[in-house]
Each structure stands twice: as C-alpha cells, then as structure tokens.
Design a protein around this motif. Sequence first.
Motif, PDB file in Angstrom:
ATOM      1  N   SER A   1     -67.360   5.700   3.019  1.00  0.00           N
ATOM      2  CA  SER A   1     -67.943   4.385   2.789  1.00  0.00           C
ATOM      3  C   SER A   1     -66.861   3.321   2.829  1.00  0.00           C
ATOM      4  CB  SER A   1     -68.658   4.357   1.429  1.00  0.00           C
ATOM      5  OG  SER A   1     -69.114   3.058   1.149  1.00  0.00           O
ATOM      6  N   PRO A   2     -67.119   2.181   3.487  1.00  0.00           N
ATOM      7  CA  PRO A   2     -66.105   1.103   3.527  1.00  0.00           C
ATOM      8  C   PRO A   2     -65.799   0.540   2.147  1.00  0.00           C
ATOM      9  CG  PRO A   2     -67.803   0.782   5.214  1.00  0.00           C
ATOM     10  CD  PRO A   2     -68.292   1.885   4.325  1.00  0.00           C
ATOM     11  N   SER A   3     -66.805   0.591   1.262  1.00  0.00           N
ATOM     12  CA  SER A   3     -66.610   0.040  -0.090  1.00  0.00           C
ATOM     13  C   SER A   3     -66.420   1.149  -1.110  1.00  0.00           C
ATOM     14  CB  SER A   3     -67.807  -0.834  -0.480  1.00  0.00           C
ATOM     15  OG  SER A   3     -69.007  -0.077  -0.426  1.00  0.00           O
ATOM     16  N   ALA A   4     -65.718   2.211  -0.720  1.00  0.00           N
ATOM     17  CA  ALA A   4     -65.570   3.371  -1.602  1.00  0.00           C
ATOM     18  C   ALA A   4     -64.845   3.012  -2.896  1.00  0.00           C
ATOM     19  CB  ALA A   4     -64.819   4.484  -0.864  1.00  0.00           C
ATOM     20  N   GLY A   5     -63.766   2.253  -2.770  1.00  0.00           N
ATOM     21  CA  GLY A   5     -63.015   1.924  -3.969  1.00  0.00           C
ATOM     22  C   GLY A   5     -63.787   1.061  -4.937  1.00  0.00           C
ATOM     23  N   SER A   6     -64.611   0.166  -4.429  1.00  0.00           N
ATOM     24  CA  SER A   6     -65.363  -0.723  -5.316  1.00  0.00           C
ATOM     25  C   SER A   6     -66.522  -0.016  -5.992  1.00  0.00           C
ATOM     26  CB  SER A   6     -65.884  -1.920  -4.520  1.00  0.00           C
ATOM     27  OG  SER A   6     -66.732  -1.482  -3.461  1.00  0.00           O
ATOM     28  N   ASN A   7     -66.956   1.125  -5.427  1.00  0.00           N
ATOM     29  CA  ASN A   7     -68.066   1.869  -6.029  1.00  0.00           C
ATOM     30  C   ASN A   7     -67.621   2.770  -7.168  1.00  0.00           C
ATOM     31  OD1 ASN A   7     -70.086   0.775  -4.467  1.00  0.00           O
ATOM     32  ND2 ASN A   7     -69.899   2.338  -2.854  1.00  0.00           N
ATOM     33  N   TRP A   8     -66.343   2.881  -7.368  1.00  0.00           N
ATOM     34  CA  TRP A   8     -65.825   3.740  -8.450  1.00  0.00           C
ATOM     35  C   TRP A   8     -65.260   2.849  -9.552  1.00  0.00           C
ATOM     36  CZ3 TRP A   8     -66.370   8.920  -8.812  1.00  0.00           C
ATOM     37  CH2 TRP A   8     -65.699   9.553  -9.862  1.00  0.00           C
ATOM     38  N   ILE A   9     -65.801   2.962 -10.763  1.00  0.00           N
ATOM     39  CA  ILE A   9     -65.382   2.138 -11.894  1.00  0.00           C
ATOM     40  C   ILE A   9     -64.387   2.928 -12.721  1.00  0.00           C
ATOM     41  CG2 ILE A   9     -66.180   0.848 -13.914  1.00  0.00           C
ATOM     42  CD1 ILE A   9     -68.919   0.683 -12.609  1.00  0.00           C
ATOM     43  N   PRO A  10     -63.148   2.501 -12.811  1.00  0.00           N
ATOM     44  CA  PRO A  10     -62.125   3.314 -13.494  1.00  0.00           C
ATOM     45  C   PRO A  10     -62.375   3.480 -14.982  1.00  0.00           C
ATOM     46  CG  PRO A  10     -61.235   1.183 -12.824  1.00  0.00           C
ATOM     47  CD  PRO A  10     -62.591   1.282 -12.219  1.00  0.00           C
ATOM     48  N   GLU A  11     -63.074   2.542 -15.637  1.00  0.00           N
ATOM     49  CA  GLU A  11     -63.308   2.670 -17.083  1.00  0.00           C
ATOM     50  C   GLU A  11     -64.305   3.775 -17.419  1.00  0.00           C
ATOM     51  OE1 GLU A  11     -62.352  -1.628 -16.203  1.00  0.00           O
ATOM     52  OE2 GLU A  11     -63.709  -0.102 -15.402  1.00  0.00           O
TER      53      GLU A  11
END
Length: 694
Positions: A38-48
């Motif tokens: 997914s192009p937005s893979a990093g934004s779909n994962w919430i580190p908290e």
Amino acid sequence: MSSKTRDVLEGLVKDTSLNWLLGKQTSLDDEIEEIENSPSAGSNWIPELSPVANVVIRRCSKVLGVSVNELQDSFKQEASGSVKQPSMFPRNFLEYCCFRALALSVGVTGHLTDKTFRRLTFDMMVAWELPSASSTHSLLSVDGDPTVGLEAFSRIAPAVPVIADVIISENLFGVLASSSDGVRLRFSVYDKYLCGLERAIKKMKSQSESSLLSGFRPKGEKILEIDGTVTTQPVLEHIGMSTWPGRLILTDHALYFEAIKVVSFDTPKRYSLSEDLKQVVKPELTGPWGTRLFDKAVSYKSISLPEPVVMEFPELKGHTRRDYWLAIIREVLYVHRYMNKFKIVTTGVAKDEAISKAVLGVLRVQAIQELGLTNPVRYENLLPFNLCDQLPGGDHVLETLADMSSSRVLDRTNKPKEGTLYSISASDMVSQFGLVFGSSPRSSSSLVVGEVVVGDMNPLEKAVKQSRKNYEKVVLAQETVNGVKADGIDTNLAVMKELLLPVMEIGNWLLALAYWDNPLKSFVFCLFATFIIYRGWIGYVFAFASIFIAGFIVLTRCFSKREKVMMELKVMAPPPMNTMEQLLAVQNAISQLEELVQDANIVLLKLRALLLSLFPQASEKFAVAIVVATTMMVLLPWNSLIMVVFLELFTRYSPPRRASTERMMRRLKEWWFSIPAAPVILEQQNKDDNKKTK
C-alpha cells in the motif's frame, strides 16, 4: 513503510502469535503483504497502538469505508480533551473505531450468520485488553486459542444488543466462561453462542408467522416460546383437583394454554401478563390427588381468577424445564410492570424498546440452552428485568433505564447533533430480524449511542455497577448469616440468651431498684427520676441515650483491633442430646406454648365477661376504675400524671409501703380469680357445608 514497523510485523509472523486473529479466511501474511504494497502503509500503522489493535482498527476502517487517518481526524474532532489524553488515547480510539464499525455492521441483515462479523467482534474484545504498544501480557490459552476477560466482554458486547445487555453482561460472561476455567472466554464457545442466537431468532420468527392462536392473538402480539407440542412431554394444567394435558404458548403480552383433544387442541385460555391484575407467578409443588411432592410447576394467580392456575412441566430428573419457563414468564410480566410503573405509553418507541429488551433476553437464554453446559444455569440472572427485580437498587437501574428511554425518544424526534456516534437500538435490531413488536412507525435514522460511551460509562452502566457493589455486600452479609445458623432448639436458645445478656442484666438491675433491695440506691434513683419527669426532660434522656449508643459505636470502630472484622460471640454449647431427648424437648416446648396460649385466652375471656357484665359486681368496680383513670388523664398535666404513675409503681415495695402493697396485691388477685370467664362453644363444621364453601 519504516523499517521498525516492518521488523515488528515480520516478528509477529514468525512467532505465529496472531495467526488466530484473521481466522481461516484471511491470514496475517496476506494482510501484512497488503500493508507493504500500500502507498500509505506507514500512515496506516499507529505506533501508540499494539499490533492487535492496529489490525482491528484497519478492519474497522474497511467496514466504514474510510482510511485510518480519516478515523483519527474524526476522533480528534469529536472527542473531548479528557478522552484524547495520551495515556487514554489507545483504548479510547479503539473503542471509537469499534463502536462505529459495529453500528454499521449490525445494520446488515443476517450479520450473525457471517463468520467474519463473529470473528471481528471477538477480536475487538481481544484488542481492547491490549490496546497500547506497551501491552505485553499474553491472551492465548494453553491450546493457542485466544481468550477474553470479563471487562472486555462487558465493554464491547453490549454495543450489539442481541449479543449482550449492559444489565446482564457480567452474568452472561460467567455462564459462557464456565465451560472452561470460568475466568476467560474462548472464541469457540462465543462462536457457538452466536450461532445459537441465529437459530433462536429463526425459530421465534417462524413461530410468530405461523397460524398458532389465529383469531385469539391480537394484532402485533408475537409468540416467544411454545412447549407441550411433543405428546411425550406435555404441559399439565392444574385447576383445583382437575388436570388437563396440553400446549403452553408464551407471547409478549400473555400466556395461552390449549388443552389436548382427540385430534386437535381445545380453545385456548388466556392468562394476561400485560394488564395490572396483581399477578403472582411463582414456583409450585404438585402431585397426585392434590399432594405437594414434585417441584416442577409454575403457579399463576391474579384477581381475575377465582383460584390459582398451576402449570406443571414433567421431566424425569430435576426441574430445569420449569425454571426456564418460570424465568421467561416473569420476564414478560416484569417488563409490563416496568412500563406501568414509569408511565411508558402503550404505543411508541419507548414501549417497543422495553419489550424488545425482554425479547432479546429470551433469545439469549434460548441460545444458552443450546450450548449444553454441564453446570446449572440460573436463567433469571440472564434476563434484565428479572435481574433488576433481584438486585439491591434494581429499582434505581430501571428508573435510569426509563430516563434514558425518554431521552432516546427525544433524540429520535429531534435532529441529532453533528458528529454524534450512532448505535442500533434493541427495537430496531428486533425489527431487522422480522419480529416487529408494537405498531410504532420505524425511523430510518439510528438512535444515539445509549448503551456505550467512548472513554466513559453512561448513567445505566453506573447504576448497574453500583447495584452490583451493593449485591456483593448482600452476598457477603448472607454468608455470615448462613455461617451462624445453628441446629437444635437448645443451641439457638443458648445463643439468644448470650445475645440478650446485657438486656437481662439491665432488667435485673431495674428490678433490684424497684424492689428496694438497696434502699439508698433506690431512694437516689427515685429522686433523680422524679426530678427529670418534673422538669419535662424525658425526651432529653432518650436523646442522650441515643447519642451514647452512637458514641459507643464510633469509639469501638476507632479503637478496636483492626485485624478483627467482627467481635466473635462466645457461647457455651449445651450438652448434645440424642433423638429421644430432642423429641422430649420439643414436646415440653409445645406444652409450655399451649399453656401460654390458654392463659392468654383466659385473660381475654375474663375481659369479655367484664365488658358484657356477666359478673356485675366486678364489672362495676372495673367501670369505676376506668372512670377514675380517665378523670386523672383529663385533669392532670401529662408530666404530673407520669410522675404520679412512676411514684406509685416504683415506691410500692419501699419499706413504708411494702406491707400495704402485699395486702393490695393479694386482694387484687382474689378479685381477678373470682371473675368467671365468658362461655365458649366449639362447633364442628359439617362436611356438606365444607363442600359448599369449596
């Protein structure tokens, strides 16, 4: 996608700790591959958030048709400052996504048959227990199957009204978890329970759409349960000495019984549960020829019936069948009492919501029956209105429920606020199943969330929580009561004597003063009491005594030993008695009780003789004494009257008056013994008259 996030996901795949999360239809590998591509893979994962919570939130975003970032933006706009605190953000954001996804998912017809929906609701509970990235404890059982706890179940499950209700969620979890360790709930049991709910819904729908009670059942009245259709397990109706086998039908308003004829059923008899007829529904004992041997029946009594009607549910072992019917009959009765008490109109949203809550409770009980649990189930604890009748403060829970129902009616008629969370109501969910109760028009808009609030408890949850705390106190107190119950008359008398010892000591002290055993003490007490009566300080004496008792309690609480919760009462146990000695003790006690009753009857009969002038001389003296006493009450002030009575009674046995008092008491006894008792004639009731009264 950041390398740190990729390493975390690959580590999860290697240890296969989340292979259960997507079930058999979707593997974790496929989902991770989708995130990577997914192009937005990093934004779909919430580190908290924890990995489990991230996966669940991603599924919720797919259900809602929005991205995870859009969900975050909506949460930041709609949530208050306290809900968005960093320490509370993971769980509150997870609740926000779950409640929105569930509100949309339950709007789809047949959602209970969807294995993905059942898995999603369970995974939401799992993620609720591990919301943040710092969560470390394992949720897996020995065989690798994930489990959830009570708090997570009670938080997520009530968002779907058919699965659980706020009032009974704790008891429902205990029943479902009893098949394992009683503490954690497995998905296999949860999935079987939801499948049982689907079958119970189909069964109730087919019964309501059938031709049963056609011509007798009012329009809109739905059938909830039927029993007695199998000839080997009929329901027996007892009225007086008559018994009829037949079929029993429960609707949302009444109870119907159809007696079996040769090839069909007789005209049904209707026993109302909705009207205010002072109905009493309770367990009953039955047996041949009117004996009370078998605990397998339900008694229905109302002011519209000349005598109670008893419905017997025969079974070879136990009385589970009776207990089930007793619980669901009471549930229908209690929901109508609730509506009558809080003036809920006979038509409208609030009325449909109340009946739908009771109907969903019956469906849950039917689903629990299909689980085949080995432990006995108390069905009344799984029905909301039954439980409110038992819980301490249950009336406050019902009052809160009525207030929330009123607010929901306003929310339904008015335009809701922008950005407000929505949830399906019990009445809307029941109507989705094809079980439309009542005649109120259905609105296309959903109700504002009433059973769940993100990051906080609503008034109903708070009332239920407080009621359960009070219930725990009652249970602990009842355990102490059961622990101090002793067997045997002699043992109980010994305990009572020890408890009344301070009162007996005070009584003996007052008697010693009244008989002037120590003239100096009696004289001082007499002067002190006379002065208090003369000054009108009697009320202050009682107030001082009450303050003294309160002070004693406070001092005992403050200065007693902290390690002792209660001061134990030590009682010398009487010597043990064999069976013959116990029978003799009971016989002696009965003889003494009989003598007391005889003496009381003699006193009453002599008073009757005085009132009817059966002995004129004694009646005249009695009348004169009454006139003198009445004159003193009219002429003397109350303080003076009380002081005269006190001095007369207290100084009777003082040294100057002892001899005259003994002579007066002797004459009074002689006068009393000379009064004849009024005659008594005992008549035996004839058998013919007895039959007529019956």
